[in-house]
Structures are given as structure tokens and as C-alpha cells.
Design an enzyme around this catalytic site. Structure first.
Site, PDB file in Angstrom:
ATOM      1  N   HIS A 114      -6.319  -9.731  -1.151  1.00 50.00           N
ATOM      2  CA  HIS A 114      -7.535 -10.022  -1.897  1.00 50.00           C
ATOM      3  C   HIS A 114      -7.215 -10.884  -3.112  1.00 50.00           C
ATOM      4  CE1 HIS A 114      -9.950  -7.447   0.616  1.00 50.00           C
ATOM      5  NE2 HIS A 114      -8.925  -6.611   0.612  1.00 50.00           N
ATOM      6  N   THR A 164       7.268  -4.918   1.652  1.00 42.51           N
ATOM      7  CA  THR A 164       6.655  -6.012   0.906  1.00 42.51           C
ATOM      8  C   THR A 164       7.318  -7.356   1.172  1.00 42.51           C
ATOM      9  OG1 THR A 164       8.105  -5.638  -0.994  1.00 42.51           O
ATOM     10  CG2 THR A 164       5.987  -4.445  -0.962  1.00 42.51           C
TER      11      THR A 164
END
Length: 184
Positions: A114, A164
Site C-alpha cells: 500500500h 521480507t
């Protein structure tokens, strides 16, 4: 002018607040609902509507119920890929899961990032980044794999790890954020 779906597919910023994308998500929710609610003997390895929606599923690929995906058409499963109960895949970009790879219960794969600015998030802006998991990898239960990550062939991701960054072939990673450890 590009549609929001075209921007999503191109890896550009797009708004998920879009009628075409919503219709595609509704179709995925319908297919997932069927998959999750069919008796196991009638469902088989993958419910019929979900199997038809997927980008591809190799021979012997299996998805246990319950399962959730955002679109389905971006999910590609290799032969004998196994997704255990509770997996969630937000496939705004392609998710490739290799041959013989196993995902434990409640594994989550997120392709969307986002917007960093609040105004961008209010506008529904996100960007989609592909996730690739190589052949014969093992992803432990409740692991989370973030957008844009590649996990190499034969790699192991420990239960509960938050991945990640890329994981090399045959490496083992654990923790939050996931870090390499020596194999036993």
C-alpha cells in the site's frame, strides 16, 4: 488510458477501489467459497470453480480448506505443490509455487504494497509485486511472505517467519524479519 487492472498487471501504482477489480475479487470469493464448502471427497485436490480460476495447477497440486485468494488467476502451482489449511494468498501479482513445494497451515503471501502516504492509502493506491517460491521448498506454518520476494529451490522458511527479502536456494531462514541460519 490504462485500466486499473492493466496498471496492476504492469506493476504500476493502481487503485484497488475499482469496479472491474471488485468484480474479479467477487468471482474469486465465489470460487473460494465453493472450494471451502464442498465435502472433501467431492472437492478433490482443488474445488472445480477454483481450479478453473487458477492461473495453473500442475498434476497432484492440492489446496486444503479453508483457503483464501484475492484473484486466483495470478496463482500458479507446480506439480505436487501442497497448500495446507488456512493459507491466504493476496495474488495481485503472479505467485508461482514450485513443484513439490509445501506450505504449512496459515501461510500468508502478500503481493500488494500500500502507498506510504495516508492520502494514497485513502485513494486505495497499491502496487503489486510478484512472489516466486522454487521447487521443493518448505514454508513453515504461519510464515508471512511479503511482496516481491523470491524463495529459492529447496529453501526452508521456519514457522512464523516474516520473509521480507529473497531467500537463496537451499537456505534456511527463521524469525522476524527472517534471517539465515545453518541447517542442522
Amino acid at each position: 488510458m490504462k485500466s486499473e487492472r492493466m496498471k496492476m498487471a504492469a506493476g504500476e501504482w493502481y487503485t484497488c477501489i475499482d469496479p472491474e477489480l471488485e468484480e474479479l475479487r467477487v468471482a474469486a470469493r465465489d470460487a473460494v467459497f465453493e472450494h471451502n464448502n464442498l465435502p472433501p471427497r467431492r472437492r478433490g485436490d482443488i474445488g472445480p470453480a477454483l481450479a478453473a480460476l487458477l492461473g495453473g495447477a500442475g498434476e497432484g497440486a492440492r489446496i486444503e480448506a479453508p483457503f483464501h485468494c484475492a484473484y486466483g488467476f495470478n496463482l500458479l502451482l507446480g506439480d505436487r505443490a501442497f497448500l495446507n489449511a488456512g493459507c491466504t494468498i493476496l495474488d495481485t501479482a503472479p505467485v508461482r509455487i514450485g513443484k513439490g513445494t509445501m506450505l504449512g497451515p496459515n501461510v500468508q503471501i502478500y503481493c500488494a504494497e500500500h502507498h506510504r502516504e495516508a492520502a494514497g492509502r485513502r485513494a486505495g493506491l497499491e502496487i503489486a509485486k510478484a512472489v516466486t517460491i522454487g521447487d521443493d521448498a518448505w514454508i513453515g506454518g504461519s510464515a508471512v511472505i511479503l511482496a516481491g520476494v523470491s524463495i529459492g529451490e529447496g529453501a526452508i522458511v521456519g514457522a512464523g517467519a516474516v520473509v521480507t527479502r529473497d531467500v537463496p536456494a537451499n537456505a534456511t531462514v527463521v524469525g522476524n524479519p527472517a534471517r539465515a541460519v545453518a541447517r542442522r
